[in-house]
Structures are given as structure tokens and as C-alpha cells.
Design an enzyme around this catalytic site. Structure first.
Site, PDB file in Angstrom:
ATOM      1  N   GLU A   1       0.832  -1.205   0.000  1.00  0.00           N
ATOM      2  CA  GLU A   1       0.000   0.000   0.000  1.00  0.00           C
ATOM      3  C   GLU A   1       0.872   1.263   0.000  1.00  0.00           C
ATOM      4  O   GLU A   1       1.863   1.327   0.727  1.00  0.00           O
ATOM      5  CB  GLU A   1      -0.906  -0.024   1.239  1.00  0.00           C
ATOM      6  CG  GLU A   1      -1.927   1.089   1.299  1.00  0.00           C
ATOM      7  CD  GLU A   1      -2.834   0.976   2.514  1.00  0.00           C
ATOM      8  OE1 GLU A   1      -3.899   1.601   2.513  1.00  0.00           O
ATOM      9  OE2 GLU A   1      -2.468   0.258   3.475  1.00  0.00           O
TER      10      GLU A   1
ATOM     11  N   LYS B   1      -9.423   2.519  -3.136  1.00  0.00           N
ATOM     12  CA  LYS B   1      -9.836   1.891  -1.882  1.00  0.00           C
ATOM     13  C   LYS B   1     -11.195   2.410  -1.419  1.00  0.00           C
ATOM     14  O   LYS B   1     -11.406   3.617  -1.304  1.00  0.00           O
ATOM     15  CB  LYS B   1      -8.766   2.174  -0.827  1.00  0.00           C
ATOM     16  CG  LYS B   1      -8.967   1.519   0.526  1.00  0.00           C
ATOM     17  CD  LYS B   1      -7.753   1.801   1.398  1.00  0.00           C
ATOM     18  CE  LYS B   1      -7.835   1.155   2.750  1.00  0.00           C
ATOM     19  NZ  LYS B   1      -6.601   1.399   3.548  1.00  0.00           N
TER      20      LYS B   1
ATOM     21  N   CYS C   1      -5.897  -3.175   1.734  1.00  0.00           N
ATOM     22  CA  CYS C   1      -5.753  -3.151   3.192  1.00  0.00           C
ATOM     23  C   CYS C   1      -7.074  -3.308   3.936  1.00  0.00           C
ATOM     24  O   CYS C   1      -7.659  -4.388   3.956  1.00  0.00           O
ATOM     25  CB  CYS C   1      -5.012  -1.880   3.613  1.00  0.00           C
ATOM     26  SG  CYS C   1      -4.346  -1.969   5.307  1.00  0.00           S
TER      27      CYS C   1
END
Length: 280
Positions: free
Chosen positions: A44, A118, A155
Site C-alpha cells: 500500500e 480503496k 488493506c
């Protein structure tokens, strides 16, 4: 005829500046290509520290456009040179005030295929992501690459089953999950959630975590990156919990068809019954 994809991932320590971090990942990509890998993914916001441990406006400086920014363009050139698919997670700016936690997907000929933003953003001590990012708004794309159909989930997304399922319904064979997760917060979930998602959705997952303690906080990123197959089994051993590492594994995509015949989860879905899940 076998359908083996040699895939790679990198877990890295923050070097202290973007230039050396990108150089380091380029070296890992070249090493993976030398081992015959057809795809590689990074962690990330790979070219920056995990600045979300604090809330300071100075950290907007890490953002750059995608795909026209310097990092994505450099990775396009590298992918073309090496003939390798690259998953490139960066901090994206898409105009004044529009910032996203993003991963670009680049095909083996160097062409930019698109990006994932994300969706789910944590906002708690050590992970102040809503200060820096807007929630993703591009859905859950799956990209046709030289090695197969590849998706990305980033994540904190991994705690939410809906995106995993959307990627599976869109035909993903391999999903990269670049992360920055801390030892004290979630380490016992790390080897649980992605294998469970691989089983539930019947595809391969590349789970990538940072490693080490960085300058903006005391989060102890514990690495332990791995590939997991549709049976929920690790493909080889997970990486170190303390050291930088390049992981290269052979993934047999024929296992996807095998497990979907054996465990017919997609056949037995009941979308007609799921409407209450999305109603207020």
C-alpha cells in the site's frame, strides 16, 4: 495443459525517500523477472511512508496523478521492458482536494489498464485515513492482463466481504491485497481473513504487508506476506515478519475450476434473498 502463473509480491521497509523506494522496488521487479515472474505487486502506497499514522497537511505532498504521474509512468516503462504485469499502489491526486488511496494496474506490454480506489477507510489511532483520502468510487474492476484476470482490494477493505465477492463475480482469478497493517492491531486476523476470502470466492489472493517501524509513528508493520489458493492453503511459506522480502510463487489457475466444481458456492448463491443487506 497446465495453467501456471508465476507471481511475485514485495514487502519492503521504508527507505526514507521516494526516489530510493521506487529504485528499490524496481530492483525487486527485475529480480522477479529474472526468476520468470509474469506479475508483481507492491504494498500500500509503496513509494511513501505510511503517513496516516498522523494527521498533518504536509503529507498531501506524497500524492501524484494516476496514470500521468511519474511513478505510474516509470512503472509502465518497466513493465514494458520486463514483459511483466505490475500492480502499483500510490497516493493519487485527481484534481484539487480529490485524493484517493489507489492502485494502478499495468499490463505486460506497458499499457495502463486502469485503477482501483480503496473503498473502506479506517479512521482510528495510527490509521487516520479519512484525513487524507476520499472513499473509492470506481467499483471493483477486474483487469484482463497477460497472466489472467486480476483485481485489487486494499488493506482495510479486506474486512468487508462485499468487495471480495464483487471481484469474484467479475471473474477475478488473482486478487492483490496491498496493505499496511500493524502487529498489535490485527496480526491474528492476517492469516485468517484472506484465506477465508480465497475459499469463499474461489480465487487466489496475494496478501502484502509492509515491514518495520517508520518515522511517523510506532506502528510495527509485521510483513508475513503470502499467496493463498482457492482452498485457503498458503502457496509456499509466508514471508518474514521482520525483514524485507521478495516472494515468488507458482499459482495453478486450473485449481480455480477444480474448486468451483467441488465447492459450488457460486451456483448456490441466493442474490434474490440478499436485498435486505443493502437496504437502510
Amino acid at each position: 495443459m497446465s495453467n501456471i502463473v508465476r507471481a511475485a509480491l514485495v514487502q519492503a521497509k521504508w527507505t526514507g525517500d521516494t526516489a530510493s523506494m521506487v529504485d528499490q522496488h524496481e530492483k525487486h521487479a527485475r529480480a522477479a523477472a529474472d526468476q520468470g515472474a509474469g506479475i508483481i505487486g507492491f504494498q500500500e502506497v509503496f513509494n511513501a511512508p505510511y503517513f496516516c499514522q498522523v494527521q498533518e497537511s504536509e503529507h498531501y505532498r506524497w500524492a501524484e496523478p494516476v496514470p500521468d504521474g511519474p511513478t505510474t509512468q516509470r512503472m509502465c516503462a518497466l513493465a514494458r521492458e520486463l514483459g511483466m504485469v505490475i500492480v502499483v499502489p500510490v497516493y493519487e491526486i485527481d484534481g484539487p482536494g480529490f485524493y484517493y488511496n489507489t492502485a494502478a494496474v499495468i499490463d505486460a506490454d506497458g499499457s495502463y489498464l486502469g485503477k482501483y480506489r480503496k473503498h473502506h477507510l479506517p479512521h482510528l489511532p495510527g490509521f487516520w485515513e479519512k484525513y487524507y483520502f476520499r472513499p473509492g468510487n470506481l467499483g471493483w474492476p477486474v483487469f484482463n492482463t497477460a497472466v489472467g484476470r486480476v483485481g485489487v482490494y486494499i488493506c482495510y477493505d479486506r474486512h468487508f466481504p462485499e468487495g471480495w465477492r464483487a471481484l469474484g463475480l467479475a471473474g477475478a482469478q488473482l486478487v492483490y491485497n496491498p496493505s499496511a497493517t500493524s502487529r498489535g492491531l490485527s496480526s491474528y486476523l492476517w492469516k485468517l481473513e484472506q484465506p477465508a476470502a480465497a475459499v469463499a470466492n474461489e480465487y487466489f489472493i496475494a496478501a502484502i504487508n509492509r515491514v518495520g517501524v517508520e518515522e511517523y509513528g510506532d506502528n510495527d508493520f509485521y510483513g508475513t506476506s503470502y499467496f493463498v489458493d482457492p482452498y485457503g492453503q498458503f502457496v509456499g511459506e509466508p514471508a518474514s515478519d521482520a525483514d524485507e522480502e521478495l516472494v515468488v510463487r507458482d499459482l495453478d489457475f486450473d485449481v480455480i475450476d477444480e474448486v468451483r466444481r467441488k465447492w459450488a458456492f457460486y451456483r448456490d448463491r441466493r442474490p434474490d434473498a440478499y436485498r435486505p443487506l443493502i437496504e437502510p
